[in-house]
Scaffold this active site. Structure first.
Site, PDB file in Angstrom:
ATOM      1  CB  CYS A 273      -1.297  -0.292   1.295  1.00  0.00           C
ATOM      2  SG  CYS A 273      -2.212  -1.761   1.101  1.00  0.00           S
TER       3      CYS A 273
HETATM    4  N1  LIG Z   1      -3.039  -5.851   2.024  1.00  0.00           N
HETATM    5  C1  LIG Z   1      -3.361  -4.602   2.442  1.00  0.00           C
HETATM    6  O1  LIG Z   1      -2.607  -4.376   3.643  1.00  0.00           O
HETATM    7  C2  LIG Z   1      -4.369  -4.259   2.308  1.00  0.00           C
HETATM    8  C3  LIG Z   1      -4.756  -2.458   3.237  1.00  0.00           C
HETATM    9  C4  LIG Z   1      -5.613  -1.868   2.268  1.00  0.00           C
HETATM   10  C5  LIG Z   1      -6.274  -2.064   1.450  1.00  0.00           C
HETATM   11  N2  LIG Z   1      -5.223  -3.243  -0.052  1.00  0.00           N
HETATM   12  C6  LIG Z   1      -5.657  -2.998  -1.129  1.00  0.00           C
HETATM   13  O2  LIG Z   1      -6.070  -4.743  -1.754  1.00  0.00           O
HETATM   14  C7  LIG Z   1      -6.336  -4.838  -3.114  1.00  0.00           C
HETATM   15  C8  LIG Z   1      -5.875  -6.665  -2.357  1.00  0.00           C
HETATM   16  O3  LIG Z   1      -4.599  -5.966  -2.096  1.00  0.00           O
HETATM   17  P1  LIG Z   1      -4.339  -7.606  -0.939  1.00  0.00           P
HETATM   18  O4  LIG Z   1      -2.758  -7.373  -0.085  1.00  0.00           O
HETATM   19  O5  LIG Z   1      -5.438  -8.326  -0.337  1.00  0.00           O
HETATM   20  O6  LIG Z   1      -3.922  -8.095  -2.573  1.00  0.00           O
HETATM   21  P2  LIG Z   1      -3.637  -9.474  -2.623  1.00  0.00           P
HETATM   22  O7  LIG Z   1      -2.076  -9.990  -3.590  1.00  0.00           O
HETATM   23  O8  LIG Z   1      -3.007 -10.419  -0.827  1.00  0.00           O
HETATM   24  O9  LIG Z   1      -4.471 -10.560  -2.797  1.00  0.00           O
HETATM   25  C9  LIG Z   1      -5.013 -10.497  -4.096  1.00  0.00           C
HETATM   26  C10 LIG Z   1      -5.936 -12.017  -4.487  1.00  0.00           C
HETATM   27  O10 LIG Z   1      -6.103 -11.420  -5.465  1.00  0.00           O
HETATM   28  C11 LIG Z   1      -6.043 -12.402  -7.031  1.00  0.00           C
HETATM   29  N3  LIG Z   1      -6.657 -12.862  -8.064  1.00  0.00           N
HETATM   30  C12 LIG Z   1      -5.886 -11.689  -8.901  1.00  0.00           C
HETATM   31  N4  LIG Z   1      -6.308 -11.574 -10.097  1.00  0.00           N
HETATM   32  C13 LIG Z   1      -7.674 -11.808  -9.928  1.00  0.00           C
HETATM   33  C14 LIG Z   1      -8.778 -12.449 -10.571  1.00  0.00           C
HETATM   34  N5  LIG Z   1      -8.727 -11.784 -11.788  1.00  0.00           N
HETATM   35  N6  LIG Z   1      -9.704 -13.058 -10.313  1.00  0.00           N
HETATM   36  C15 LIG Z   1      -9.885 -13.754  -8.831  1.00  0.00           C
HETATM   37  N7  LIG Z   1      -8.826 -12.929  -7.850  1.00  0.00           N
HETATM   38  C16 LIG Z   1      -7.683 -12.926  -8.754  1.00  0.00           C
HETATM   39  C17 LIG Z   1      -5.036 -13.188  -6.844  1.00  0.00           C
HETATM   40  O11 LIG Z   1      -4.821 -14.899  -6.888  1.00  0.00           O
HETATM   41  C18 LIG Z   1      -4.596 -13.139  -4.716  1.00  0.00           C
HETATM   42  O12 LIG Z   1      -4.906 -14.409  -4.074  1.00  0.00           O
HETATM   43  C19 LIG Z   1      -5.050  -4.104  -3.433  1.00  0.00           C
HETATM   44  O13 LIG Z   1      -5.730  -2.827  -4.264  1.00  0.00           O
HETATM   45  C20 LIG Z   1      -4.437  -3.329  -1.925  1.00  0.00           C
HETATM   46  O14 LIG Z   1      -3.303  -2.244  -2.502  1.00  0.00           O
HETATM   47  C21 LIG Z   1      -4.579  -3.807   0.264  1.00  0.00           C
END
Ligand SMILES: NC(=O)c1ccc[n+]([C@@H]2O[C@H](COP(=O)([O-])OP(=O)(O)OC[C@H]3O[C@@H](n4cnc5c(N)ncnc54)[C@H](O)[C@@H]3O)[C@@H](O)[C@H]2O)c1
Length: 445
Positions: A273
């Protein structure tokens, strides 16, 4: 009205909630809805993750396998790679990654891929919510035209909103239910329905007037952090040059009960992030001929911290008449923050790269990260994978320098202080008593 139909299903907890992307954000969310009595379906492209969930195994630190197993056995939670099941869902929440391209421009290809799957099956009565962090305008300018392409109309047939995610992995105090949720719809009906949905799992929903406001609010939050951490890092470098204890300065300033909020320096910023999100804002700013200078400056200062850490190591070794080349350097912690296993964008990777480039023998200990494969770590780093070494007395004694990069709680810092000759502490992990009783030379950021 479509809004009333959806709200009715939500309030009766009869709505089926689909979550696309079962990562750090999506998995806890799907589990929370299932725990509150909804039928939750998680959609994944990674079949290994979907299989793990269906076996009752969690791969996210904050989510207990036991809770997953119970919900799966009660048939309230399931994971699938079959996007055909999207048509069964009344609400669909998109939680896919939003990385940057090599050019530091937003990469919304995962959002597009998820939206295409929804578009193919969109039916009357569905509420679609984007949670992935993105630039202001994505929901209105990208998702809405895609979803309307096949003839269904916003408000008449489906609803669309943006709601940013604020999960703080590893934070035991703040979890889904007690982190207020911002919600902004493309229409008032969309806002109302999305607020009703989140109202089932969080204590406090803050509705705003549009999806754009909600998108911008998320980027303000994370840009605020990046800029203030940059300020603290700059102060740390200045204090080092002036021979002043940065941490004591911050502690003193923080006694002011108004107008000051403490931010702390560190080896650099990491995670999915803080290092990325400000670029989504500056990219959008550039589209409008606007130069967001704070963002550029914060990035410049923060990205130089690994180099500064290597300089501290070099200085410490130099005082002991040793060169970095050939010295054994033991990193304590490689995750981007304490008590989690995430190494995405972790400054440790850049520190390892730099130390290796200068000929140091680099090892690391991290109870949460058994191995680092540099290709998977989403950084520019390269080189042979490294495995965590046990933190034995021999390991500590053999290191020419121990560098505390991540201040994991479970590490025995007393033993680190007792057995190391030189310690670089980038997190103020060693308190005054430990420092006083230690024979090690300790260099603090
Ligand atoms: N990790 C954090 O602390 C956090 C906090 C706030 C916001 N975010 C935001 O949330 C979003 C997700 O982040 P995250 O950390 O959970 O990512 P992550 O990589 O942990 O998880 C994303 C998941 O989506 C899956 N994926 C990718 N493309 C896909 C598709 N087309 N269909 C289905 N699944 C798919 C991946 O395999 C993965 O398991 C991002 O935009 C991030 O900026 C993350």
């Amino acid at each position: 009205m479509i809004k009333d139909e959806i709200k009715h299903l939500i309030e009766a907890r009869r709505a089926c909630v689909g979550v696309i992307g079962l990562g750090y954000v999506g998995l806890p969310l799907a589990v929370e809805f299932a725990a509150k009595g909804f039928r939750a379906v998680g959609f994944e492209v990674d079949a290994k993750k979907a299989d793990a969930i269906n076996r009752g195994e969690s791969y996210i630190g904050d989510v207990e396998s036991e809770a997953v197993g119970k919900l799966v056995s009660e048939e309230r939670l399931r994971a699938t790679t079959d996007f055909g099941l999207l048509s069964e869902c009344d609400a669909i929440i998109i939680c896919v990654p939003t990385p940057l391209r090599k050019t530091k421009e937003p990469d919304i290809s995962y959002i597009l891929a998820a939206s295409e799957e929804i578009q193919k099956r969109l039916r009357r009565g569905q509420l679609i919510i984007l949670e992935s962090t993105t630039y202001p305008g994505t929901t209105n300018e990208v998702l809405l035209p895609m979803l309307e392409e096949r003839g269904l109309k916003l408000d008449e047939d489906f609803l669309l909103a943006f709601s940013p995610e604020r999960v703080d992995p590893g934070n035991p105090q703040y979890q889904t239910h007690n982190i207020p949720k911002v919600v902004g719809g493309c229409t008032d009906d969309s806002t109302e329905a999305a607020a009703a949905l989140y109202g089932q799992i969080v204590n406090d929903v803050h509705a705003v007037s549009s999806a754009r406001v909600a998108e911008a609010a998320k980027l303000l939050e994370n840009t605020f952090r990046a800029v203030n951490i940059g300020m603290a890092n700059e102060m740390a470098r200045l204090c080092y040059a002036l021979g002043i204890d940065t941490w004591e300065v911050i502690r003193a300033a923080a006694t002011k009960p108004f107008g000051f909020m403490a931010f702390y320096p560190g080896p650099g910023i990491g995670g999915h992030c803080i290092p990325l999100d400000p670029h989504y804002l500056s990219w959008k700013a550039r589209q409008h001929g606007f130069d967001s200078r704070f963002i550029g400056l914060a990035e410049e200062v923060n990205s130089r911290m690994p180099e500064h850490v290597v300089m501290l190591v070099t200085d410490g070794l130099n005082d002991a008449e040793k060169s970095l080349k050939g010295s054994r350097v033991l990193l304590l912690g490689v995750a981007y923050k304490k008590d989690i296993n995430d190494v995405r964008e972790s400054p440790a990777l850049s520190i390892i790269d730099r130390l290796r480039a200068k000929g140091a023998d680099v090892r690391y200990h991290d109870p949460f990260v058994p191995e680092i494969r540099f290709d998977d770590a989403h950084t520019e780093s390269a080189g042979e994978p490294l495995s965590s070494v046990p933190l034995t007395n021999e390991e500590l004694r053999a290191a020419d320098c121990a560098v505390i990069v991540t201040d994991h709680s479970g590490v025995d810092y007393k033993r680190v202080c007792a057995l190391s000759g030189l310690i670089v502490d980038t997190r103020n992990a060693l308190d005054r008593d430990l420092r006083r009783d230690s024979c090690a030379r300790i260099i603090r950021l």
